[in-house]
Enzyme design. Structure first.
Site, PDB file in Angstrom:
ATOM      1  N   LYS A 128       0.909  -1.248   0.092  1.00 16.28           N
ATOM      2  CA  LYS A 128       0.061  -0.053   0.039  1.00 16.28           C
ATOM      3  C   LYS A 128       0.721   1.237   0.033  1.00 16.28           C
ATOM      4  O   LYS A 128       1.873   1.255   0.484  1.00 16.28           O
ATOM      5  CB  LYS A 128      -0.829   0.126   1.317  1.00 16.28           C
ATOM      6  N   GLY A 162     -23.658   4.412   4.533  1.00 23.64           N
ATOM      7  CA  GLY A 162     -22.640   5.200   3.549  1.00 23.64           C
ATOM      8  C   GLY A 162     -22.979   4.914   2.038  1.00 23.64           C
ATOM      9  O   GLY A 162     -22.906   3.599   1.513  1.00 23.64           O
ATOM     10  N   VAL A 163     -23.666   5.896   1.560  1.00 21.78           N
ATOM     11  CA  VAL A 163     -24.040   5.550  -0.011  1.00 21.78           C
ATOM     12  C   VAL A 163     -23.345   6.414  -0.963  1.00 21.78           C
ATOM     13  O   VAL A 163     -23.543   7.390  -1.730  1.00 21.78           O
ATOM     14  CB  VAL A 163     -25.394   6.135  -0.184  1.00 21.78           C
ATOM     15  N   GLY A 164     -21.977   6.051  -0.857  1.00 18.92           N
ATOM     16  CA  GLY A 164     -20.732   6.761  -1.727  1.00 18.92           C
ATOM     17  C   GLY A 164     -20.889   5.830  -2.937  1.00 18.92           C
ATOM     18  O   GLY A 164     -21.713   5.144  -3.351  1.00 18.92           O
ATOM     19  N   VAL A 223     -19.447   2.973  -3.764  1.00 20.68           N
ATOM     20  CA  VAL A 223     -19.896   1.572  -3.234  1.00 20.68           C
ATOM     21  C   VAL A 223     -21.461   1.418  -3.015  1.00 20.68           C
ATOM     22  O   VAL A 223     -22.250   0.656  -3.625  1.00 20.68           O
ATOM     23  CB  VAL A 223     -19.035   0.664  -2.720  1.00 20.68           C
TER      24      VAL A 223
HETATM   25  P1  NAD Z   1     -16.804   7.008  -0.982  1.00 22.10           P
HETATM   26  O1  NAD Z   1     -15.939   7.992  -0.237  1.00 22.10           O
HETATM   27  O2  NAD Z   1     -17.389   7.043  -2.223  1.00 22.10           O
HETATM   28  O3  NAD Z   1     -18.278   6.566   0.037  1.00 22.10           O
HETATM   29  C1  NAD Z   1     -18.279   6.795   1.527  1.00 22.10           C
HETATM   30  C2  NAD Z   1     -19.707   7.488   1.929  1.00 22.10           C
HETATM   31  O4  NAD Z   1     -19.719   7.131   3.224  1.00 22.10           O
HETATM   32  C3  NAD Z   1     -19.682   8.640   1.707  1.00 22.10           C
HETATM   33  O5  NAD Z   1     -21.076   9.317   1.106  1.00 22.10           O
HETATM   34  C4  NAD Z   1     -19.548   9.245   3.098  1.00 22.10           C
HETATM   35  O6  NAD Z   1     -20.314  10.665   3.414  1.00 22.10           O
HETATM   36  C5  NAD Z   1     -20.021   8.366   3.937  1.00 22.10           C
HETATM   37  N1  NAD Z   1     -19.631   8.179   5.446  1.00 22.10           N
HETATM   38  C6  NAD Z   1     -18.482   8.322   5.799  1.00 22.10           C
HETATM   39  N2  NAD Z   1     -18.417   8.086   7.204  1.00 22.10           N
HETATM   40  C7  NAD Z   1     -19.492   7.792   7.535  1.00 22.10           C
HETATM   41  C8  NAD Z   1     -20.389   7.403   8.644  1.00 22.10           C
HETATM   42  N3  NAD Z   1     -19.679   7.515   9.925  1.00 22.10           N
HETATM   43  N4  NAD Z   1     -21.576   7.283   8.693  1.00 22.10           N
HETATM   44  C9  NAD Z   1     -22.257   7.377   7.737  1.00 22.10           C
HETATM   45  N5  NAD Z   1     -21.890   7.471   6.452  1.00 22.10           N
HETATM   46  C10 NAD Z   1     -20.390   7.740   6.397  1.00 22.10           C
HETATM   47  O7  NAD Z   1     -16.238   5.434  -0.523  1.00 22.10           O
HETATM   48  P2  NAD Z   1     -16.470   4.050  -1.237  1.00 22.10           P
HETATM   49  O8  NAD Z   1     -15.477   4.156  -2.497  1.00 22.10           O
HETATM   50  O9  NAD Z   1     -17.821   3.894  -1.637  1.00 22.10           O
HETATM   51  O10 NAD Z   1     -15.842   3.167  -0.388  1.00 22.10           O
HETATM   52  C11 NAD Z   1     -16.701   2.641   0.841  1.00 22.10           C
HETATM   53  C12 NAD Z   1     -16.035   1.853   1.659  1.00 22.10           C
HETATM   54  O11 NAD Z   1     -15.588   0.623   1.000  1.00 22.10           O
HETATM   55  C13 NAD Z   1     -14.714   2.225   2.167  1.00 22.10           C
HETATM   56  O12 NAD Z   1     -14.359   1.865   3.321  1.00 22.10           O
HETATM   57  C14 NAD Z   1     -13.679   1.707   1.131  1.00 22.10           C
HETATM   58  O13 NAD Z   1     -12.297   1.569   1.580  1.00 22.10           O
HETATM   59  C15 NAD Z   1     -14.111   0.393   0.756  1.00 22.10           C
HETATM   60  N6  NAD Z   1     -13.784  -0.121  -0.424  1.00 22.10           N
HETATM   61  C16 NAD Z   1     -14.225   0.428  -1.507  1.00 22.10           C
HETATM   62  C17 NAD Z   1     -13.921  -0.077  -2.876  1.00 22.10           C
HETATM   63  C18 NAD Z   1     -14.265   0.644  -4.031  1.00 22.10           C
HETATM   64  O14 NAD Z   1     -13.865   0.041  -5.067  1.00 22.10           O
HETATM   65  N7  NAD Z   1     -14.422   1.975  -4.059  1.00 22.10           N
HETATM   66  C19 NAD Z   1     -13.189  -1.413  -2.785  1.00 22.10           C
HETATM   67  C20 NAD Z   1     -12.839  -1.916  -1.596  1.00 22.10           C
HETATM   68  C21 NAD Z   1     -13.306  -1.342  -0.397  1.00 22.10           C
END
Ligand code: NAD
Length: 353
Positions: A79, A181-183, A185
């Site tokens: 990493k 968390g509706v980002g 993923v």
């Molecule tokens: P992102 O930043 O697009 O979305 C995260 C969402 O969570 C945001 O909308 C944020 O406002 C919300 N959030 C943060 N803290 C919060 C809390 N305490 N309570 C409620 N909501 C909260 O991230 P992502 O790419 O969707 O990834 C989400 C998770 O999945 C992360 O932990 C990331 O490490 C993991 N992940 C992502 C991927 C990928 O392909 N993007 C792959 C493996 C793991």
């Protein structure tokens, strides 16, 4: 101290460089190359100290070793962490990414980088100007693009398998799933589950984001702080890590926890706490491997699209067999995943001359 951190880590290499262009510290942690070159994303964020940045690089690299080993991919874990005073934009960002590319190139393939928190496929195109040891570049450059759709597809396949295991059927109709968390993923997962008939509830610290999505797809949004009060069948954490601990586990009101968020457990003992409450927890790194499967598969192993799609569905089979084995052996799913990973690593070490 930094020295203690470096000495106490069981990884293979810690590489640090102070960036010329910005006031940033670049750290690359190479945890293991037993199965192949160390692959893993590049996280950009602020840290309270250099030691905290190095510690994060180590922790994340260690997790990548397990993730890639459990997926059965011929790669080790690594990493990169870009510790910045604030997230740079424009030329400063470009210069920092070029420096990361130079550092990665100087390692001659020991470490292969990709996007992570605050870095994207577009950033990886910049890194690729200095090194070929990078994946998840943009689709325009021949890369896999944003890994989130593949991650969400893998999470859904694994979630269905876990639902079948816990509830005896993978029928999602009426099954209540709380997506935290509706980002990138979580939004995709919420949409897919809603399309398949699940009773989805969403929350996000960005409450407007949760409300907008809920209105668009016709589901319910709850305040982010209310996540422990919501009774559901499945809790799907897709936001921050460290949410499952001594304080929150006794309050969970679900039978299954399965989501994309990395490092959901605050400590290892939390896996036992979940099991003691009769809650099935699917180890995050088993469930969220879709993005890395697609990126590594397409760009480093040159899988055709059908193979990528098959491997994303395979996450479901992997989760099913992991949960079955945990039941049969009377172990937590975490313990089984750890055994699976270490068996593969030990086998690779044993065949090396
Ligand atoms: P992102 O930043 O697009 O979305 C995260 C969402 O969570 C945001 O909308 C944020 O406002 C919300 N959030 C943060 N803290 C919060 C809390 N305490 N309570 C409620 N909501 C909260 O991230 P992502 O790419 O969707 O990834 C989400 C998770 O999945 C992360 O932990 C990331 O490490 C993991 N992940 C992502 C991927 C990928 O392909 N993007 C792959 C493996 C793991």
């Amino acid at each position: 101290s930094l020295e203690e951190l470096v000495d106490s880590w069981d990884g293979e290499a810690t590489v640090m460089r102070r960036a010329r262009s910005t006031d940033a510290l670049i750290t690359i942690g190479v945890h293991s190359t037993a199965l192949g070159p160390a692959a893993g994303g590049c996280r950009m964020r602020t840290y309270r100290s250099s030691a905290a940045a190095v510690e994060d690089a180590h922790r994340l690299a260690t997790a990548m070793t397990s993730k890639l080993a459990v997926c059965g991919l011929p790669f080790g874990g690594g990493k990169a962490v870009l510790a910045v005073p604030s997230i740079p934009e424009g030329d400063a960002r470009r210069d920092l990414l070029l420096e990361l590319g130079e550092l990665v190139e100087s390692l001659g393939g020991l470490y292969i980088t990709a996007p992570d928190m605050n870095t994207s496929d577009v950033d990886m195109d910049v890194v690729a100007e200095r090194t070929s040891h990078v994946f998840c570049r943009t689709a325009e450059s021949g890369g896999c693009g944003n890994p989130a759709p593949a991650t969400a597809a893998g999470v859904e396949a694994g979630l269905r398998a876990a639902i079948a295991h816990v509830f005896g059927s993978d029928d999602l109709d009426g099954r209540r799933v709380l997506v935290q968390g509706v980002g990138a993923v979580g939004e995709r997962l919420a949409r897919r589950l809603t399309d398949d008939g699940a009773d989805v509830v969403v929350c996000d610290i960005d409450e407007q984001r949760a409300d907008h999505l809920a209105r668009r797809i016709g589901v319910r949004a709850i305040p982010a702080a209310a996540w422990l009060d919501e009774e559901c069948d499945v809790f799907a954490p897709c936001a921050a890590g460290g949410i499952l601990d001594e304080g929150t586990i006794p309050r969970l009101r679900c039978r299954l926890v399965a989501g994309a968020a990395n490092n959901q457990l605050r400590e290892r003992a939390d896996a036992d706490r979940l099991a003691a409450r009769g809650i099935t927890w699917v180890p995050d790194y088993v469930l969220n491997s879709g993005g890395v499967l697609k990126g590594v598969g397409m760009e480093l192993l040159h899988w055709p699209p059908e193979e990528v799609a098959n491997r994303l569905q395979q996450v479901g089979e992997d989760v099913a067999s992991l949960l079955r084995r945990a039941d049969t052996e009377g172990q937590t799913p975490l313990a089984v995943a750890e055994t699976l990973a270490s068996d593969r690593i030990d086998a690779a070490r044993a065949t090396r001359v």
